[in-house]
Scaffold this active site. Structure first.
Site, mmCIF file in Angstrom:
data_model
loop_
_atom_site.group_PDB
_atom_site.id
_atom_site.type_symbol
_atom_site.label_atom_id
_atom_site.label_comp_id
_atom_site.label_asym_id
_atom_site.label_seq_id
_atom_site.Cartn_x
_atom_site.Cartn_y
_atom_site.Cartn_z
ATOM 1 N N SER A 1 0.860 -1.177 0.000
ATOM 2 C CA SER A 1 0.000 0.000 0.000
ATOM 3 C C SER A 1 0.894 1.223 0.000
ATOM 4 C CB SER A 1 -0.884 0.021 1.248
ATOM 5 O OG SER A 1 -1.529 1.278 1.404
ATOM 6 N N TYR B 1 -1.612 -0.838 10.459
ATOM 7 C CA TYR B 1 -1.724 -1.062 9.012
ATOM 8 C C TYR B 1 -0.510 -0.500 8.290
ATOM 9 C CZ TYR B 1 -3.637 -0.893 4.266
ATOM 10 O OH TYR B 1 -3.832 -1.051 2.924
#
Length: 265
Positions: free
Chosen positions: A152, A168
């Protein structure tokens, strides 16, 4: 001089098998579509059988040879069983897409430890256990393979103030360097290891943030002034999975409308 392949042949995956974790919806299903449309047989996996049934039907409606196995990719025993069953049913695994993931929103000072562990287990532990099983049981013995990890842009830098996803971001940063480290080690086996780093796409994972901040506001942070859609990962995953990408390994490709190109983006 040996004739080079036609570009259509470079991207052809006919006769190959792709295992896609987190493949029952969203970005995983989009990538499974791309690989299947290029000719690969698809094995989908996630934890919920009902979602997998629906995803398989969706792919089959598009003329793709697809099937599924429910498994928790972060658990060593389930990951190994998933790989063994895929090999029993399809004979080989040419492509592994490590897409299973989770997030958790909380201020760092209050982030629950159990939530930290959940995110780390699915977002980084699963990459290791899946790659290890596929590598040992299929790719290393055959001296060939393509591993594609889904990172990501959250793993490429820090959080903007509106984001409170410390676990995350940390896990996706780990995914970036896991990709580089494994590429360096397994290149000798003819295995390429790359990562796609998506920006903001409408999905179950981003639904809450987009509802709070607004899709238009999030899109405005990107030079292209748009969010990702249901086609934007297809070219990237096909490049990394096919002969067109045979000389690419250890790379992280941001698919984010240009957000990561901005200073402080």
């Amino acid at each position: 001089m040996t004739a080079s392949k036609r570009v259509q042949d470079l991207f052809d995956l006919s006769g190959q098998v792709a295992l896609v974790t987190g493949g029952s919806r969203g970005l995983g299903l989009q990538m499974a579509e791309a690989l299947g449309e290029a000719g690969a047989k698809i094995m989908l996996s996630s934890r919920k059988a009902a979602d997998l049934e629906e995803a398989m039907a969706h792919l089959q409606d598009r003329g793709i040879d697809a099937r599924w196995i429910a498994a928790d990719a972060s658990q060593e025993g389930e990951a190994r069983s998933l790989v063994e069953q895929t090999l029993e049913r399809l004979g080989q695994i040419d492509i592994l897409v490590n897409n299973a993931g989770a997030t958790w929103g909380a201020p760092a000072e209050d982030h629950p430890l159990e939530a930290w562990d959940k995110v780390m287990d699915l977002n980084i532990r699963s990459l290791f256990v899946m790659a290890q099983a596929v590598g040992k049981l299929s790719m290393i013995p055959r001296k060939k393979g393509r591993i594609i990890n889904v990172a990501s842009i959250a793993g490429l830098g820090g959080n903007p103030a509106m984001m409170k996803t410390i676990a995350y971001n940390t896990s996706k940063g780990a995914a970036v360097n896991f990709t580089r480290a494994l590429a360096g080690e397994w290149g000798a086996h003819g295995i390429t290891v790359n990562a796609i780093a998506p920006g903001f796409f409408p999905s179950k994972m981003t639904k809450g943030l987009l509802a709070t901040v607004g899709a238009e506001t999030m899109a405005s942070h990107a030079p292209l002034n748009r969010l990702g859609d249901d086609e934007d990962l297809k070219g990237a995953v096909l490049l990394f999975a096919s002969a067109a990408g045979k000389h690419i390994t250890g790379q992280i490709l941001a698919v984010d409308g240009g957000v990561s190109a901005l200073v402080g983006g």
